[in-house]
Design a protein around this motif. Structure first.
Motif, mmCIF file in Angstrom:
data_model
loop_
_atom_site.group_PDB
_atom_site.id
_atom_site.type_symbol
_atom_site.label_atom_id
_atom_site.label_comp_id
_atom_site.label_asym_id
_atom_site.label_seq_id
_atom_site.Cartn_x
_atom_site.Cartn_y
_atom_site.Cartn_z
ATOM 1 N N THR A 147 15.383 -43.304 -57.355
ATOM 2 C CA THR A 147 15.652 -44.273 -58.579
ATOM 3 C C THR A 147 14.274 -44.364 -59.244
ATOM 4 O O THR A 147 14.311 -44.226 -60.701
ATOM 5 C CB THR A 147 16.237 -45.316 -58.145
ATOM 6 O OG1 THR A 147 17.267 -45.174 -57.205
ATOM 7 C CG2 THR A 147 16.342 -46.103 -59.185
ATOM 8 N N VAL A 204 13.817 -40.927 -61.365
ATOM 9 C CA VAL A 204 14.520 -40.895 -62.411
ATOM 10 C C VAL A 204 14.012 -42.013 -63.350
ATOM 11 O O VAL A 204 14.197 -41.598 -64.791
ATOM 12 C CB VAL A 204 16.019 -40.974 -62.061
ATOM 13 C CG1 VAL A 204 16.781 -41.388 -63.319
ATOM 14 C CG2 VAL A 204 16.680 -40.151 -61.182
ATOM 15 N N SER A 208 13.042 -41.493 -67.874
ATOM 16 C CA SER A 208 14.102 -42.192 -68.724
ATOM 17 C C SER A 208 14.091 -41.892 -69.914
ATOM 18 O O SER A 208 15.111 -41.769 -70.698
ATOM 19 C CB SER A 208 14.337 -43.665 -68.474
ATOM 20 O OG SER A 208 13.092 -44.192 -68.884
ATOM 21 N N ILE A 241 15.612 -38.362 -70.570
ATOM 22 C CA ILE A 241 16.972 -38.333 -70.252
ATOM 23 C C ILE A 241 17.603 -38.879 -71.214
ATOM 24 O O ILE A 241 18.829 -38.640 -71.946
ATOM 25 C CB ILE A 241 17.230 -39.224 -69.021
ATOM 26 C CG1 ILE A 241 16.597 -38.425 -67.733
ATOM 27 C CG2 ILE A 241 18.644 -39.353 -68.577
ATOM 28 C CD1 ILE A 241 16.729 -39.207 -66.426
#
Length: 174
Positions: A107, A110, A114, A117
């Protein structure tokens, strides 16, 4: 996902195998052969147990975890497997904790990406809109309007898709 998780899962497999072998060995013991309702091993309260006939519930030293609805069968964890079941439950707790640690690390990775993304999602959303418009235009048999240099449009045979009779507009956007 990690060497530690792999190690824990191997120990879980090994411990489960040991418990099953210990419980299966009970079926072979002459003094216990007739007490079992069935030769099955099942889980009750996250513990491996055997099915014992109600009238023999005190023959096998152990912990009663449950009984059948008919009350004909008791599910007993033999004392000989209590320590192994305890070890298994601790390993399962360790497995969950390691999985949690791994998921938190993933997490965080990721989260570091961000902005990229979010930009990718924005681009994909725009592309999805463009393709949806093209699909709709094709379904409505639309054409690209020609514009002149004076900023005037001449719309011949123009039609608004919402004002078209439903039978004249073959919309199947799937």
């Amino acid at each position: 996902a990690s060497p530690e998780l792999q190690r824990i899962r191997k120990e879980i497999f090994h411990t489960r195998t040991q418990i099953r072998k210990a419980l299966e060995a009970l079926w072979e013991q002459e003094n216990f052969r007739k007490i079992f309702q069935e030769q099955i091993i099942t889980l009750r309260n996250e513990r491996y147990v055997v099915a014992v006939k109600a009238e023999s519930k005190n023959t096998l030293p152990g912990i009663i975890h449950d009984q059948s609805q008919s009350k004909a069968t008791y599910f007993i964890e033999p004392l000989s497997t209590v320590d192994q079941n305890n070890e298994l439950n601790l390993l399962l707790k360790d497995e969950k904790e390691e999985e949690r640690r791994i998921l938190l690390a993933l997490t965080a990775k990721v989260g570091e990406q961000s902005p990229e993304i979010a930009k990718a999602v924005e681009i994909l959303g725009h592309l999805d809109l463009v393709f949806a418009k093209a699909k709709c235009a094709r379904a409505l048999r639309g054409t690209i309007p020609l514009l002149n240099d004076q900023g005037r449009w001449q719309l011949r045979s123009a039609r608004h898709p919402l004002l078209e009779p439903k039978s004249a507009v073959p919309i199947d956007l799937h």
